[in-house]
Write an enzyme that holds these catalytic residues in place. Structure first.
Site, PDB file in Angstrom:
ATOM      1  N   GLY A   1     -39.118 -40.008  -0.995  1.00 26.65           N
ATOM      2  CA  GLY A   1     -38.689 -38.704  -0.472  1.00 26.65           C
ATOM      3  C   GLY A   1     -38.035 -37.851  -1.552  1.00 26.65           C
ATOM      4  O   GLY A   1     -37.987 -38.227  -2.731  1.00 26.65           O
ATOM      5  N   GLY A   2     -37.510 -36.722  -1.130  1.00 27.84           N
ATOM      6  CA  GLY A   2     -36.973 -35.727  -2.054  1.00 27.84           C
ATOM      7  C   GLY A   2     -35.892 -36.281  -2.967  1.00 27.84           C
ATOM      8  O   GLY A   2     -35.969 -36.140  -4.191  1.00 27.84           O
TER       9      GLY A   2
ATOM     10  N   ALA B   1     -33.017 -42.839   3.363  1.00 29.72           N
ATOM     11  CA  ALA B   1     -33.944 -42.370   4.399  1.00 29.72           C
ATOM     12  C   ALA B   1     -33.199 -41.421   5.334  1.00 29.72           C
ATOM     13  O   ALA B   1     -32.140 -41.775   5.865  1.00 29.72           O
ATOM     14  CB  ALA B   1     -34.504 -43.556   5.182  1.00 29.72           C
TER      15      ALA B   1
ATOM     16  N   ILE C   1     -33.765 -37.749   8.103  1.00 29.07           N
ATOM     17  CA  ILE C   1     -34.604 -36.679   8.676  1.00 29.07           C
ATOM     18  C   ILE C   1     -33.714 -35.618   9.318  1.00 29.07           C
ATOM     19  O   ILE C   1     -32.530 -35.869   9.601  1.00 29.07           O
ATOM     20  CB  ILE C   1     -35.580 -37.214   9.750  1.00 29.07           C
TER      21      ILE C   1
ATOM     22  N   GLN D   1     -27.091 -28.324  13.678  1.00 24.26           N
ATOM     23  CA  GLN D   1     -27.229 -29.701  13.175  1.00 24.26           C
ATOM     24  C   GLN D   1     -26.215 -30.668  13.797  1.00 24.26           C
ATOM     25  O   GLN D   1     -25.671 -31.521  13.097  1.00 24.26           O
ATOM     26  CB  GLN D   1     -27.055 -29.728  11.653  1.00 24.26           C
TER      27      GLN D   1
ATOM     28  N   TYR E   1     -27.624 -34.151  13.106  1.00 26.41           N
ATOM     29  CA  TYR E   1     -27.615 -34.519  11.678  1.00 26.41           C
ATOM     30  C   TYR E   1     -26.168 -34.692  11.179  1.00 26.41           C
ATOM     31  O   TYR E   1     -25.852 -35.677  10.498  1.00 26.41           O
ATOM     32  CB  TYR E   1     -28.329 -33.423  10.901  1.00 26.41           C
TER      33      TYR E   1
ATOM     34  N   GLY F   1     -24.891 -31.709  -1.614  1.00 28.52           N
ATOM     35  CA  GLY F   1     -25.021 -30.360  -1.071  1.00 28.52           C
ATOM     36  C   GLY F   1     -26.502 -30.033  -0.940  1.00 28.52           C
ATOM     37  O   GLY F   1     -27.352 -30.928  -0.865  1.00 28.52           O
ATOM     38  N   TYR F   2     -26.825 -28.753  -0.931  1.00 30.41           N
ATOM     39  CA  TYR F   2     -28.224 -28.335  -0.769  1.00 30.41           C
ATOM     40  C   TYR F   2     -28.987 -28.561  -2.077  1.00 30.41           C
ATOM     41  O   TYR F   2     -28.588 -28.059  -3.119  1.00 30.41           O
ATOM     42  CB  TYR F   2     -28.279 -26.872  -0.338  1.00 30.41           C
TER      43      TYR F   2
HETATM   44  N1  CAA Z   1     -24.709 -19.222  11.812  1.00 36.71           N
HETATM   45  C1  CAA Z   1     -24.283 -18.445  12.828  1.00 36.71           C
HETATM   46  N2  CAA Z   1     -25.090 -17.978  13.766  1.00 36.71           N
HETATM   47  C2  CAA Z   1     -26.375 -18.303  13.699  1.00 36.71           C
HETATM   48  C3  CAA Z   1     -26.884 -19.110  12.679  1.00 36.71           C
HETATM   49  C4  CAA Z   1     -25.987 -19.566  11.696  1.00 36.71           C
HETATM   50  N3  CAA Z   1     -26.385 -20.307  10.679  1.00 36.71           N
HETATM   51  N4  CAA Z   1     -28.206 -19.289  12.869  1.00 36.71           N
HETATM   52  C5  CAA Z   1     -28.514 -18.612  13.996  1.00 36.71           C
HETATM   53  N5  CAA Z   1     -27.399 -18.000  14.479  1.00 36.71           N
HETATM   54  C6  CAA Z   1     -27.296 -17.177  15.652  1.00 36.71           C
HETATM   55  C7  CAA Z   1     -28.438 -16.164  15.721  1.00 36.71           C
HETATM   56  O1  CAA Z   1     -28.089 -15.001  15.019  1.00 36.71           O
HETATM   57  C8  CAA Z   1     -28.536 -15.922  17.208  1.00 36.71           C
HETATM   58  O2  CAA Z   1     -27.482 -15.087  17.623  1.00 36.71           O
HETATM   59  P1  CAA Z   1     -27.674 -14.117  18.924  1.00 36.71           P
HETATM   60  O3  CAA Z   1     -27.937 -15.005  20.091  1.00 36.71           O
HETATM   61  O4  CAA Z   1     -26.377 -13.396  18.978  1.00 36.71           O
HETATM   62  O5  CAA Z   1     -28.842 -13.240  18.576  1.00 36.71           O
HETATM   63  C9  CAA Z   1     -28.275 -17.306  17.778  1.00 36.71           C
HETATM   64  O6  CAA Z   1     -27.468 -17.994  16.814  1.00 36.71           O
HETATM   65  C10 CAA Z   1     -29.558 -18.045  17.963  1.00 36.71           C
HETATM   66  O7  CAA Z   1     -29.304 -19.263  18.575  1.00 36.71           O
HETATM   67  P2  CAA Z   1     -30.489 -20.195  18.941  1.00 36.71           P
HETATM   68  O8  CAA Z   1     -29.967 -21.377  19.689  1.00 36.71           O
HETATM   69  O9  CAA Z   1     -31.569 -19.418  19.626  1.00 36.71           O
HETATM   70  O10 CAA Z   1     -30.945 -20.644  17.474  1.00 36.71           O
HETATM   71  P3  CAA Z   1     -32.411 -20.620  16.920  1.00 36.71           P
HETATM   72  O11 CAA Z   1     -33.234 -21.486  17.809  1.00 36.71           O
HETATM   73  O12 CAA Z   1     -32.862 -19.248  16.636  1.00 36.71           O
HETATM   74  O13 CAA Z   1     -32.244 -21.318  15.480  1.00 36.71           O
HETATM   75  C11 CAA Z   1     -31.756 -23.161  14.026  1.00 36.71           C
HETATM   76  C12 CAA Z   1     -31.350 -22.406  15.294  1.00 36.71           C
HETATM   77  C13 CAA Z   1     -33.192 -23.671  14.148  1.00 36.71           C
HETATM   78  C14 CAA Z   1     -30.840 -24.344  13.892  1.00 36.71           C
HETATM   79  C15 CAA Z   1     -31.664 -22.228  12.819  1.00 36.71           C
HETATM   80  O14 CAA Z   1     -30.390 -21.614  12.819  1.00 36.71           O
HETATM   81  C16 CAA Z   1     -31.840 -22.984  11.514  1.00 36.71           C
HETATM   82  O15 CAA Z   1     -32.948 -23.319  11.094  1.00 36.71           O
HETATM   83  N6  CAA Z   1     -30.721 -23.261  10.831  1.00 36.71           N
HETATM   84  C17 CAA Z   1     -30.741 -24.013   9.570  1.00 36.71           C
HETATM   85  C18 CAA Z   1     -29.921 -25.208   9.730  1.00 36.71           C
HETATM   86  C19 CAA Z   1     -29.713 -25.823   8.377  1.00 36.71           C
HETATM   87  O16 CAA Z   1     -29.039 -25.298   7.501  1.00 36.71           O
HETATM   88  N7  CAA Z   1     -30.278 -27.029   8.164  1.00 36.71           N
HETATM   89  C20 CAA Z   1     -30.097 -27.666   6.914  1.00 36.71           C
HETATM   90  C21 CAA Z   1     -31.329 -28.477   6.627  1.00 36.71           C
HETATM   91  S1  CAA Z   1     -31.264 -29.174   4.990  1.00 36.71           S
HETATM   92  C22 CAA Z   1     -30.245 -30.468   5.105  1.00 36.71           C
HETATM   93  O17 CAA Z   1     -29.756 -30.792   6.129  1.00 36.71           O
HETATM   94  C23 CAA Z   1     -29.985 -31.179   3.817  1.00 36.71           C
HETATM   95  C24 CAA Z   1     -28.544 -31.384   3.588  1.00 36.71           C
HETATM   96  O18 CAA Z   1     -28.044 -32.463   3.816  1.00 36.71           O
HETATM   97  C25 CAA Z   1     -27.757 -30.304   3.020  1.00 36.71           C
END
Ligand code: CAA
Length: 248
Positions: free
Chosen positions: A13-14, A90, A92, A151, A154, A185-186
């Site tokens: 993986g990454g 591992a 997800i 998350q 997670y 971090g990221y």
């Molecule tokens: N902070 C604050 N508000 C947020 C937000 C955030 N990060 N993301 C969405 N919102 C808000 C939207 O603006 C929206 O507001 P309104 O209702 O007022 O319009 C509302 O929350 C949307 O809520 P939903 O429940 O409908 O959310 P969604 O389904 O549109 O999306 C999500 C949710 C899929 C989690 C999306 O926010 C996303 O993809 N977030 C990324 C999460 C992230 O950073 N993951 C990291 C992955 S990498 C990793 O994990 C590796 C590591 O260890 C670092």
């Protein structure tokens, strides 16, 4: 450095790939263990590591399956000797806000990220204790320390890894076995690439050192904690996040 045997889950993986390489470059025998049977990813991994010869291997494991983890460790110990270094990398994501998260998304993440670490640790602790040496490194996340929108699953799993590491560190402290977690971090991985681009750019723009992490940044920390000389470091969580905690 000695030829101690290392197993890295999520090994193709990454982050896992960089960790495998760093350990191999330190002279370890390393087995990358991952879900894929025979895929393009496995073939690319084998090609990329051909220069290490037999010192880098690949094996299939499903970390959510206790028996699969047991079979992996038996196979590695039979062919290479006792496992001295275990890296649980591992992991997800199944991101969703809690109000939209279904039980399957919760369970999948907890099973791979947290239960997977238990399933692997359980296979090696006795042998490590008997040999008076071991290094267990659990790859957690900055989001296990700060939480992250979308998350809950997670973050809970990654925070859980801190607790697992600290408790197990206490159990093994007198046996020459250390247990630590690293919280990246990221980083430049497929997992982070999958975050919607505008959100990803916003997150990266807030990293104090001004860049996304490279998998090698994490691999160097793993190598450090895996050294024989790191025996006085146990039960810690090492954040490697470009200064995320000084951003406010
Ligand atoms: N902070 C604050 N508000 C947020 C937000 C955030 N990060 N993301 C969405 N919102 C808000 C939207 O603006 C929206 O507001 P309104 O209702 O007022 O319009 C509302 O929350 C949307 O809520 P939903 O429940 O409908 O959310 P969604 O389904 O549109 O999306 C999500 C949710 C899929 C989690 C999306 O926010 C996303 O993809 N977030 C990324 C999460 C992230 O950073 N993951 C990291 C992955 S990498 C990793 O994990 C590796 C590591 O260890 C670092």
């Amino acid at each position: 450095m000695s030829e101690r045997v290392a197993v890295v889950t999520g090994g193709i993986g990454g982050l896992g790939t960089a960790i495998v390489r760093a350990l191999a470059e330190s002279g370890r025998q390393v087995v990358a263990a991952d879900l894929d049977q025979d895929s393009q990813r496995v073939r690319e991994f084998r090609t990329a590591h051909a220069g290490f010869g037999d010192r880098v291997g690949y094996a299939v494991v499903d970390v959510t399956d206790f028996a699969s983890c047991a079979a992996l460790i038996q196979q590695v110990e039979a062919s290479r000797g006792p496992v001295a270094i275990l890296v649980n990398a591992a992991g997800i994501t199944r991101d969703a806000t809690l109000r939209k998260m279904d039980p399957a998304q919760w369970q999948a993440v907890l099973r791979v990220n947290l239960e997977g670490a238990f399933n692997m640790c359980r296979q090696v602790v006795e042998s490590m204790s008997e040999h008076g040496f071991g290094r267990i490194i659990n790859i957690s996340s900055v989001n296990g320390q700060t939480g992250q929108f979308g998350q809950t699953n997670y973050a809970a799993s990654k925070a859980g890894l801190h607790g697992l590491s600290m408790a197990l560190a206490r159990e093994l402290a007198k046996k020459g076995v250390t247990v630590n977690s690293i919280s990246p971090g990221y980083c430049r991985t497929p997992m982070v690439e999958a975050i919607p681009a505008p959100l990803r750019e916003q997150i990266i723009s807030q990293i104090p050192v001004g860049r996304i992490g490279e998998p090698e940044d994490i691999a160097r920390a793993v190598r450090f904690l895996s050294e024989d000389a790191a025996g006085y470091i146990t039960g810690i969580n090492l954040p490697v996040n470009g200064g995320a905690f000084i951003s406010f």
